[in-house]
Design a protein around this motif. Sequence first.
Motif, PDB file in Angstrom:
ATOM      1  N   THR A 203       0.855  -1.184   0.000  1.00 59.57           N
ATOM      2  CA  THR A 203       0.000   0.000   0.000  1.00 59.57           C
ATOM      3  C   THR A 203       0.890   1.233   0.000  1.00 59.57           C
ATOM      4  O   THR A 203       1.751   1.392   0.872  1.00 59.57           O
ATOM      5  CB  THR A 203      -0.920   0.019   1.234  1.00 59.57           C
ATOM      6  N   TYR A 204       0.696   2.096  -0.979  1.00 58.09           N
ATOM      7  CA  TYR A 204       1.502   3.313  -1.095  1.00 58.09           C
ATOM      8  C   TYR A 204       0.753   4.493  -0.500  1.00 58.09           C
ATOM      9  O   TYR A 204      -0.431   4.703  -0.795  1.00 58.09           O
ATOM     10  CB  TYR A 204       1.829   3.589  -2.569  1.00 58.09           C
ATOM     11  N   ASN A 205       1.451   5.266   0.315  1.00 57.37           N
ATOM     12  CA  ASN A 205       0.806   6.438   0.928  1.00 57.37           C
ATOM     13  C   ASN A 205       1.174   7.736   0.233  1.00 57.37           C
ATOM     14  O   ASN A 205       0.848   8.817   0.714  1.00 57.37           O
ATOM     15  CB  ASN A 205       1.153   6.523   2.426  1.00 57.37           C
ATOM     16  N   SER A 206       1.870   7.644  -0.893  1.00 53.78           N
ATOM     17  CA  SER A 206       2.158   8.829  -1.701  1.00 53.78           C
ATOM     18  C   SER A 206       2.376   8.383  -3.140  1.00 53.78           C
ATOM     19  O   SER A 206       2.540   7.186  -3.415  1.00 53.78           O
ATOM     20  CB  SER A 206       3.402   9.567  -1.185  1.00 53.78           C
ATOM     21  N   THR A 207       2.387   9.357  -4.057  1.00 58.28           N
ATOM     22  CA  THR A 207       2.637   9.072  -5.458  1.00 58.28           C
ATOM     23  C   THR A 207       4.129   9.222  -5.760  1.00 58.28           C
ATOM     24  O   THR A 207       4.875   9.803  -4.974  1.00 58.28           O
ATOM     25  CB  THR A 207       1.826  10.020  -6.349  1.00 58.28           C
ATOM     26  N   PHE A 208       4.563   8.709  -6.906  1.00 59.96           N
ATOM     27  CA  PHE A 208       5.981   8.708  -7.262  1.00 59.96           C
ATOM     28  C   PHE A 208       6.533  10.127  -7.329  1.00 59.96           C
ATOM     29  O   PHE A 208       7.638  10.400  -6.859  1.00 59.96           O
ATOM     30  CB  PHE A 208       6.172   8.006  -8.615  1.00 59.96           C
ATOM     31  N   PHE A 209       5.784  11.032  -7.927  1.00 63.35           N
ATOM     32  CA  PHE A 209       6.137  12.454  -7.936  1.00 63.35           C
ATOM     33  C   PHE A 209       5.026  13.243  -7.247  1.00 63.35           C
ATOM     34  O   PHE A 209       3.957  12.699  -6.924  1.00 63.35           O
ATOM     35  CB  PHE A 209       6.325  12.966  -9.369  1.00 63.35           C
ATOM     36  N   ASN A 210       5.279  14.520  -7.031  1.00 59.20           N
ATOM     37  CA  ASN A 210       4.282  15.408  -6.442  1.00 59.20           C
ATOM     38  C   ASN A 210       3.337  15.884  -7.547  1.00 59.20           C
ATOM     39  O   ASN A 210       3.454  16.993  -8.068  1.00 59.20           O
ATOM     40  CB  ASN A 210       4.989  16.607  -5.788  1.00 59.20           C
ATOM     41  N   PHE A 211       2.404  15.010  -7.910  1.00 62.09           N
ATOM     42  CA  PHE A 211       1.517  15.321  -9.029  1.00 62.09           C
ATOM     43  C   PHE A 211       0.490  16.394  -8.658  1.00 62.09           C
ATOM     44  O   PHE A 211       0.064  16.496  -7.500  1.00 62.09           O
ATOM     45  CB  PHE A 211       0.772  14.068  -9.484  1.00 62.09           C
ATOM     46  N   VAL A 212       0.098  17.175  -9.669  1.00 59.24           N
ATOM     47  CA  VAL A 212      -0.992  18.132  -9.499  1.00 59.24           C
ATOM     48  C   VAL A 212      -2.233  17.354  -9.070  1.00 59.24           C
ATOM     49  O   VAL A 212      -2.525  16.276  -9.592  1.00 59.24           O
ATOM     50  CB  VAL A 212      -1.253  18.893 -10.814  1.00 59.24           C
ATOM     51  N   ASP A 213      -2.982  17.913  -8.132  1.00 62.96           N
ATOM     52  CA  ASP A 213      -4.154  17.228  -7.585  1.00 62.96           C
ATOM     53  C   ASP A 213      -5.270  17.191  -8.627  1.00 62.96           C
ATOM     54  O   ASP A 213      -5.769  18.234  -9.069  1.00 62.96           O
ATOM     55  CB  ASP A 213      -4.631  17.963  -6.324  1.00 62.96           C
ATOM     56  N   TYR A 214      -5.658  15.993  -9.036  1.00 66.39           N
ATOM     57  CA  TYR A 214      -6.710  15.843 -10.049  1.00 66.39           C
ATOM     58  C   TYR A 214      -8.055  16.375  -9.575  1.00 66.39           C
ATOM     59  O   TYR A 214      -8.955  16.618 -10.387  1.00 66.39           O
ATOM     60  CB  TYR A 214      -6.843  14.375 -10.462  1.00 66.39           C
ATOM     61  N   ARG A 215      -8.216  16.598  -8.266  1.00 69.16           N
ATOM     62  CA  ARG A 215      -9.492  17.107  -7.745  1.00 69.16           C
ATOM     63  C   ARG A 215      -9.616  18.607  -7.910  1.00 69.16           C
ATOM     64  O   ARG A 215     -10.690  19.170  -7.653  1.00 69.16           O
ATOM     65  CB  ARG A 215      -9.616  16.748  -6.265  1.00 69.16           C
ATOM     66  N   SER A 216      -8.555  19.277  -8.327  1.00 72.51           N
ATOM     67  CA  SER A 216      -8.590  20.719  -8.513  1.00 72.51           C
ATOM     68  C   SER A 216      -9.546  21.091  -9.634  1.00 72.51           C
ATOM     69  O   SER A 216      -9.814  20.296 -10.548  1.00 72.51           O
ATOM     70  CB  SER A 216      -7.195  21.256  -8.840  1.00 72.51           C
ATOM     71  N   GLU A 217     -10.043  22.327  -9.578  1.00 71.46           N
ATOM     72  CA  GLU A 217     -10.978  22.791 -10.610  1.00 71.46           C
ATOM     73  C   GLU A 217     -10.314  22.764 -11.983  1.00 71.46           C
ATOM     74  O   GLU A 217     -10.934  22.414 -12.973  1.00 71.46           O
ATOM     75  CB  GLU A 217     -11.453  24.208 -10.274  1.00 71.46           C
ATOM     76  N   ASN A 218      -9.051  23.151 -12.044  1.00 68.99           N
ATOM     77  CA  ASN A 218      -8.291  23.080 -13.286  1.00 68.99           C
ATOM     78  C   ASN A 218      -6.959  22.397 -12.973  1.00 68.99           C
ATOM     79  O   ASN A 218      -5.963  23.058 -12.674  1.00 68.99           O
ATOM     80  CB  ASN A 218      -8.049  24.476 -13.865  1.00 68.99           C
ATOM     81  N   PRO A 219      -6.917  21.054 -13.019  1.00 71.38           N
ATOM     82  CA  PRO A 219      -5.743  20.315 -12.539  1.00 71.38           C
ATOM     83  C   PRO A 219      -4.582  20.295 -13.527  1.00 71.38           C
ATOM     84  O   PRO A 219      -4.103  19.235 -13.938  1.00 71.38           O
ATOM     85  CB  PRO A 219      -6.314  18.911 -12.314  1.00 71.38           C
ATOM     86  N   VAL A 220      -4.122  21.482 -13.916  1.00 69.33           N
ATOM     87  CA  VAL A 220      -2.988  21.600 -14.835  1.00 69.33           C
ATOM     88  C   VAL A 220      -2.109  22.744 -14.372  1.00 69.33           C
ATOM     89  O   VAL A 220      -2.608  23.842 -14.076  1.00 69.33           O
ATOM     90  CB  VAL A 220      -3.458  21.858 -16.288  1.00 69.33           C
TER      91      VAL A 220
END
Length: 434
Positions: free
Chosen positions: A214-231
Motif C-alpha cells: 500500500t503506497y501512501n504517496s505518489t511517485f512524484f508530487n503530481f498536481v491534484d486531479y481534484r482541482s478545478e483546473n488540474p494543470v
Amino acid sequence: MKRKVFSILAALAACSMLVACAPGEESQAPSGSTAPAATEEPAPTPTPEPYEANVLTGEPKDADYPEGQRITAVMVNNITAARPQRGLSKADMLFEIKVEGGITRFMPLYVDYNDIGEIGPVRSGRDQFFQLILPWQALYIHEGESVFMTQYAKTYEYGNLNNTNGANGYRDYQRVNWQGLSYGNGLALEHTMYTSTDNIAEYIQDAGVDMDRTYNSTFFNFVDYRSENPVRDLSASPDSGYSDKYGPVVQDGEYVAITHSASYRTRFLYDAATTTYNMQQYYSNDGSWRDTIDEEYDQQLNFTNLIILYTDFEAYPGDSHDIQDVNFGDGGIGYYCYGGKIEKIYWQKGTPLEALRLYYLTEDGQCSDQLLPVNIGKSYVTVVDIDEAGNLQWGTLADFDLEANADATTETVVDEGAVEAGEGVTGDVGDYVD
C-alpha cells in the motif's frame, strides 16, 4: 563535484472550526416592535473526496486499479540491434539511463503487471535503476544482473522481488529487428529474451512472491486531479518575470534532444493536438532519427511529461566492462518539460532508500524547499551523465530542420551568449551547473 543537500521544510496549516449557535425558543415580540427575520443555518461544508491517485501517473484511480499491489519494473534492452522493442507503450513511466560503453537501457514501470502484455527484449539488472525503485519495493524483472546489482539486492534483502530470469522469460528466435536480422542471421542471442503478463503471473504464483503493498504517496508530487483546473501551465512563469541569474527559468521546449553519449541520443517533438511529446531515437549507423515504435502495439511512444536529471557518472573502479556508477547522493540541476515548455528544476534523492524528489529553483539558481508539481500523465525520466550536459538542446519545432536525415544538432548554429540570456534557440545546461 560537491553540491549542497537541502532539507524540506514542512508547512503546517492551522485549521479553524466554525460552530453554529442553536436557535432559541420562539417568543412573542413586544408591542410596536418588529420580530427579527429568521436566519438560515449555514450549509455544512462538503467533505472533500479522498485523494486516490495512480501512484505512477497521478490520475484518479479507475474501477480496474490494482489497489494494494506492488508496481512492476522490467529491464529492457535498448542497444540499436534490439529495436524495435515490445510493451513499452503500456508503461505508466519510462526510465532511460546509460549503463556501459555509452549504451542506454530502459526500465518501464507498470502499476499493474496484468497490463504489460509481451515485453522485451529483456536484459540484465543494473543498480542505477534498482536504486530508483528500491524505496517503492517494486517487483524488479530482468535477465541476469551486474555484480554491483547483486550486492545491492543482498544488502537490501530484496529476495523474490528481484527476479533474474526474466520472470520465466523465453526466447523468440523468430523475432526480426529493424535491420531485418534474426537469430542465426546476424542477431545476437541476448536480443531475443521476452516475458509477458502470463509468465510474470506464473512466476509470482510459483515463487510465492508477496505482491501486497500500500503506497501512501505518489511517485512524484503530481498536481491534484481534484482541482478545478488540474494543470500547471509552465508558460505562466516567464510572464510573471520569474528568472534566475542565467535567464528565464521557463523557455520554449517543443523540441527537446538529449545526448546520453556519442551514439545514444533521444529526442521529443511536441504535438499540440495531443499535448504529448512523441519520442524518437538516433541511429548512429546512418545518422538518422526514427520514431520509437512499440512493435507489439504498432504505435509511437509518447509522454505528457519529460524529466531530465544531470549528475556524475563514473565507471566502477576495477570493472573491465565500463559498468556505470551513478551519483544519486548529491542531487543536481534538471529540466521538466510539459506543454511545449521546458523548465529548469533541482532534484534530490540522497540514500538508496530515499525517493526521488523534484524541486523549484530559487531565483539564484539553487534548490528551493518547494516541491515541483508534476502534471498528471505518463512520464519519461532520464538520468544523464553531466559530461553530456552541454549537449542538451531545446527550442521551438521551427528552430530545427526536422526533415533532414542527419542529426539536427549539426544543422543549428548556437549563439552561446544568447543562450545564457535565454534568447537562443538552443539551451546549454552546462551554464547552470556548479
